[in-house]
Design a protein around this motif. Sequence first.
Motif, PDB file in Angstrom:
ATOM      1  N   ASP A 196      43.900  70.981   6.919  1.00 16.49           N
ATOM      2  CA  ASP A 196      44.652  70.178   5.945  1.00 16.49           C
ATOM      3  C   ASP A 196      45.229  71.099   4.877  1.00 16.49           C
ATOM      4  O   ASP A 196      44.653  71.275   3.800  1.00 16.49           O
ATOM      5  N   THR A 197      46.331  71.730   5.187  1.00 17.26           N
ATOM      6  CA  THR A 197      47.011  72.619   4.239  1.00 17.26           C
ATOM      7  C   THR A 197      48.504  72.572   4.520  1.00 17.26           C
ATOM      8  O   THR A 197      48.948  71.864   5.423  1.00 17.26           O
ATOM      9  N   SER A 198      49.265  73.317   3.736  1.00 22.76           N
ATOM     10  CA  SER A 198      50.719  73.352   3.976  1.00 22.76           C
ATOM     11  C   SER A 198      51.266  74.720   3.598  1.00 22.76           C
ATOM     12  O   SER A 198      50.715  75.404   2.728  1.00 22.76           O
ATOM     13  N   ARG A 205      51.184  78.823  -4.271  1.00 23.28           N
ATOM     14  CA  ARG A 205      49.999  79.184  -5.072  1.00 23.28           C
ATOM     15  C   ARG A 205      49.624  80.653  -4.973  1.00 23.28           C
ATOM     16  O   ARG A 205      48.928  81.179  -5.830  1.00 23.28           O
ATOM     17  N   THR A 206      50.039  81.302  -3.861  1.00 22.41           N
ATOM     18  CA  THR A 206      49.544  82.666  -3.629  1.00 22.41           C
ATOM     19  C   THR A 206      50.621  83.698  -3.306  1.00 22.41           C
ATOM     20  O   THR A 206      50.390  84.891  -3.480  1.00 22.41           O
ATOM     21  N   ARG A 246      39.301  75.396   3.170  1.00 20.94           N
ATOM     22  CA  ARG A 246      40.742  75.702   3.051  1.00 20.94           C
ATOM     23  C   ARG A 246      41.079  76.421   1.747  1.00 20.94           C
ATOM     24  O   ARG A 246      42.118  77.062   1.637  1.00 20.94           O
ATOM     25  N   VAL A 297      42.565  80.558   3.754  1.00 17.44           N
ATOM     26  CA  VAL A 297      44.006  80.813   3.883  1.00 17.44           C
ATOM     27  C   VAL A 297      44.444  82.094   3.159  1.00 17.44           C
ATOM     28  O   VAL A 297      45.563  82.569   3.347  1.00 17.44           O
ATOM     29  N   LEU A 298      43.538  82.621   2.323  1.00 21.93           N
ATOM     30  CA  LEU A 298      43.925  83.747   1.462  1.00 21.93           C
ATOM     31  C   LEU A 298      43.826  85.105   2.145  1.00 21.93           C
ATOM     32  O   LEU A 298      44.383  86.085   1.657  1.00 21.93           O
ATOM     33  N   LEU A 334      31.897  85.219  -6.195  1.00 22.01           N
ATOM     34  CA  LEU A 334      32.485  85.718  -4.941  1.00 22.01           C
ATOM     35  C   LEU A 334      31.413  86.496  -4.196  1.00 22.01           C
ATOM     36  O   LEU A 334      31.069  87.624  -4.588  1.00 22.01           O
ATOM     37  N   MET A 362      33.561  81.545  -2.490  1.00 26.33           N
ATOM     38  CA  MET A 362      34.370  81.964  -3.640  1.00 26.33           C
ATOM     39  C   MET A 362      34.664  80.801  -4.581  1.00 26.33           C
ATOM     40  O   MET A 362      34.965  79.699  -4.127  1.00 26.33           O
ATOM     41  N   VAL A 402      37.487  83.749 -10.281  1.00 27.99           N
ATOM     42  CA  VAL A 402      37.928  85.083  -9.847  1.00 27.99           C
ATOM     43  C   VAL A 402      39.350  85.340 -10.337  1.00 27.99           C
ATOM     44  O   VAL A 402      39.671  86.450 -10.782  1.00 27.99           O
ATOM     45  N   HIS A 423      46.042  95.719  -5.754  1.00 25.39           N
ATOM     46  CA  HIS A 423      45.371  94.880  -4.768  1.00 25.39           C
ATOM     47  C   HIS A 423      46.190  93.597  -4.591  1.00 25.39           C
ATOM     48  O   HIS A 423      46.620  92.994  -5.577  1.00 25.39           O
ATOM     49  N   ALA A 446      46.064  90.142  -3.924  1.00 23.92           N
ATOM     50  CA  ALA A 446      45.239  88.938  -3.824  1.00 23.92           C
ATOM     51  C   ALA A 446      46.067  87.681  -4.040  1.00 23.92           C
ATOM     52  O   ALA A 446      45.829  86.665  -3.393  1.00 23.92           O
ATOM     53  N   ARG A 465      50.544  85.383  -8.265  1.00 20.66           N
ATOM     54  CA  ARG A 465      50.417  84.868  -9.642  1.00 20.66           C
ATOM     55  C   ARG A 465      49.468  85.739 -10.457  1.00 20.66           C
ATOM     56  O   ARG A 465      49.642  85.878 -11.666  1.00 20.66           O
ATOM     57  N   ILE A 466      48.473  86.340  -9.800  1.00 21.59           N
ATOM     58  CA  ILE A 466      47.624  87.327 -10.493  1.00 21.59           C
ATOM     59  C   ILE A 466      48.500  88.514 -10.905  1.00 21.59           C
ATOM     60  O   ILE A 466      48.416  89.007 -12.035  1.00 21.59           O
ATOM     61  N   ASN A 475      45.425  88.761   1.694  1.00 17.16           N
ATOM     62  CA  ASN A 475      44.458  89.623   1.004  1.00 17.16           C
ATOM     63  C   ASN A 475      43.579  90.318   2.038  1.00 17.16           C
ATOM     64  O   ASN A 475      42.790  89.654   2.722  1.00 17.16           O
TER      65      ASN A 475
HETATM   66  N1  COA Z   1      45.926  73.766   1.008  1.00 19.73           N
HETATM   67  C1  COA Z   1      46.227  72.641   0.331  1.00 19.73           C
HETATM   68  N2  COA Z   1      45.566  72.277  -0.786  1.00 19.73           N
HETATM   69  C2  COA Z   1      44.569  73.080  -1.192  1.00 19.73           C
HETATM   70  C3  COA Z   1      44.213  74.232  -0.503  1.00 19.73           C
HETATM   71  C4  COA Z   1      44.937  74.573   0.639  1.00 19.73           C
HETATM   72  N3  COA Z   1      44.662  75.681   1.374  1.00 19.73           N
HETATM   73  N4  COA Z   1      43.189  74.824  -1.165  1.00 19.73           N
HETATM   74  C5  COA Z   1      42.908  74.047  -2.218  1.00 19.73           C
HETATM   75  N5  COA Z   1      43.734  72.996  -2.237  1.00 19.73           N
HETATM   76  C6  COA Z   1      43.775  71.938  -3.221  1.00 19.73           C
HETATM   77  C7  COA Z   1      42.458  71.717  -3.911  1.00 19.73           C
HETATM   78  O1  COA Z   1      41.626  70.882  -3.150  1.00 19.73           O
HETATM   79  C8  COA Z   1      42.881  71.080  -5.208  1.00 19.73           C
HETATM   80  O2  COA Z   1      43.111  69.716  -4.982  1.00 19.73           O
HETATM   81  P1  COA Z   1      42.731  68.607  -6.086  1.00 19.73           P
HETATM   82  O3  COA Z   1      43.574  68.934  -7.281  1.00 19.73           O
HETATM   83  O4  COA Z   1      43.099  67.346  -5.439  1.00 19.73           O
HETATM   84  O5  COA Z   1      41.267  68.779  -6.327  1.00 19.73           O
HETATM   85  C9  COA Z   1      44.233  71.734  -5.502  1.00 19.73           C
HETATM   86  O6  COA Z   1      44.674  72.297  -4.262  1.00 19.73           O
HETATM   87  C10 COA Z   1      44.186  72.791  -6.573  1.00 19.73           C
HETATM   88  O7  COA Z   1      43.138  73.682  -6.293  1.00 19.73           O
HETATM   89  P2  COA Z   1      42.821  74.877  -7.261  1.00 19.73           P
HETATM   90  O8  COA Z   1      41.606  75.584  -6.790  1.00 19.73           O
HETATM   91  O9  COA Z   1      42.827  74.391  -8.676  1.00 19.73           O
HETATM   92  O10 COA Z   1      44.124  75.775  -7.043  1.00 19.73           O
HETATM   93  P3  COA Z   1      44.571  77.039  -7.856  1.00 19.73           P
HETATM   94  O11 COA Z   1      45.927  76.842  -8.357  1.00 19.73           O
HETATM   95  O12 COA Z   1      43.514  77.493  -8.808  1.00 19.73           O
HETATM   96  O13 COA Z   1      44.676  78.145  -6.718  1.00 19.73           O
HETATM   97  C11 COA Z   1      43.523  79.882  -5.517  1.00 19.73           C
HETATM   98  C12 COA Z   1      43.560  78.418  -5.886  1.00 19.73           C
HETATM   99  C13 COA Z   1      42.324  80.107  -4.609  1.00 19.73           C
HETATM  100  C14 COA Z   1      44.798  80.237  -4.791  1.00 19.73           C
HETATM  101  C15 COA Z   1      43.408  80.730  -6.801  1.00 19.73           C
HETATM  102  O14 COA Z   1      42.352  80.274  -7.589  1.00 19.73           O
HETATM  103  C16 COA Z   1      43.201  82.186  -6.512  1.00 19.73           C
HETATM  104  O15 COA Z   1      44.057  82.851  -5.960  1.00 19.73           O
HETATM  105  N6  COA Z   1      42.069  82.775  -6.927  1.00 19.73           N
HETATM  106  C17 COA Z   1      41.771  84.161  -6.703  1.00 19.73           C
HETATM  107  C18 COA Z   1      41.162  84.250  -5.388  1.00 19.73           C
HETATM  108  C19 COA Z   1      41.161  85.622  -4.793  1.00 19.73           C
HETATM  109  O16 COA Z   1      42.181  86.169  -4.540  1.00 19.73           O
HETATM  110  N7  COA Z   1      39.994  86.129  -4.514  1.00 19.73           N
HETATM  111  C20 COA Z   1      39.807  87.304  -3.759  1.00 19.73           C
HETATM  112  C21 COA Z   1      39.349  88.456  -4.539  1.00 19.73           C
HETATM  113  S1  COA Z   1      40.486  89.123  -5.638  1.00 19.73           S
END
Ligand code: COA
Length: 346
Positions: free
Chosen positions: A46-48, A55-56, A171, A175-176, A211, A236, A241, A273, A275, A278-279, A303
């Motif tokens: 369940d993603t898109s 987001r990434t 999810r 996906v990251l 993490l 995570m 993070v 790095h 990741a 947006r970071i 990543n």
């Molecule tokens: N597809 C669709 N929806 C997703 C999803 C996915 N793959 N993953 C999460 N969602 C949903 C969540 O369930 C949430 O829904 P809700 O609002 O109904 O509860 C919504 O998207 C927002 O989730 P959130 O966690 O607040 O998103 P975010 O904008 O903070 O982005 C990450 C999430 C993981 C992309 C972000 O926090 C991130 O990049 N963190 C750093 C992670 C990383 O890189 N770590 C590795 C080491 S550096």
Amino acid sequence: MTGPLSGRAESAAPLRARQPGSRILGTGHYLPSNVVTNRDLEKVMDTSDEWISSRTGITQRHIAAPDEASSDMATKAAQRALEAAGIAATDLDLIIVGTISPDMPMPSTAMFVQRNLGARKDCPGFDLSAACAGFIYGLSIADAYVRSGIYKHVLVVGVELLSRIVNWEDRTSCVLFGDGAGAVVLGPAKNDGRGVLSTHIYADGSMIESLCIPGGGSRTPFSAEVLAKKQHLVHMVGTEVFKYAVKGLSASVLTALEANNMAPGDIDWLIPHQANVRILDGVQHRTGIPKERIFINIADTANTSSASVPIALDQAVRAGKIQPGQALVFCALGGGIAWGSALVRW
Ligand code: COA
């Protein structure tokens, strides 16, 4: 504010004053040929594509073949780095492999790499566990060995086969990530101002739970319960993070600049790095390094943890973007939380 998140070079002295220094003699990388796009993931969870890319910045990731192990990818990256350096495997004095996805808990992945490369049978090697900061940590150690004169040629590899240790039912994290390997060969600098000018490494153990892979080690040994709860896979808290990453990466870059009496405008390339774009937007904002000088390949690779910086470095080198005399900053941050930076005059 002082301390490692302040971006001031207080807690770690610059290493550049010691001689002889080290320099990167050659780089290499390897990405598995199998590519899994966001659209492919849409079909199985369940993603898109829209959510992941907005987001990434990720649009696809490379996933290793079933018969590929981390050391196989590490070996290919290392062979390319050795070739670029003009160094035979038998000339290596030390092999450092940054990884959190080793072939086996014991022995080290570095031993597989030693055997695969045909390096000397007495060439020491070890794995280094600093998650996404594994390459920066490895570079820091390798630099110290070469600088001290203890070893002449050190291979530093960052390799991850994350597709085997992420939770494909989560999810928010799976996906990251992607698979791949990057490598550099370090050797003595020539006292011409070029080489590794500084390295700074940090860790904050208060952030362990944000993490980690909670099960399967000595704290919570592998069991049916660990398997059922998927505790042997990456866990995570993405938002925690994310915030730490913006601060930690930016501070480590600013520390590198300060340690070398440089300004953001003196940097030709930031190789960070990969990741989340947006970071990197946050890092750009906090450090003042212009976006066009930040090398970003996350759309293609996702990543790849410790492999991320050396893959990006090798791609930039082979694309001709990096030229002799340019100033490069590497930075990475991940589980631990461990992070760091290095400043290199190419
Ligand atoms: N597809 C669709 N929806 C997703 C999803 C996915 N793959 N993953 C999460 N969602 C949903 C969540 O369930 C949430 O829904 P809700 O609002 O109904 O509860 C919504 O998207 C927002 O989730 P959130 O966690 O607040 O998103 P975010 O904008 O903070 O982005 C990450 C999430 C993981 C992309 C972000 O926090 C991130 O990049 N963190 C750093 C992670 C990383 O890189 N770590 C590795 C080491 S550096």
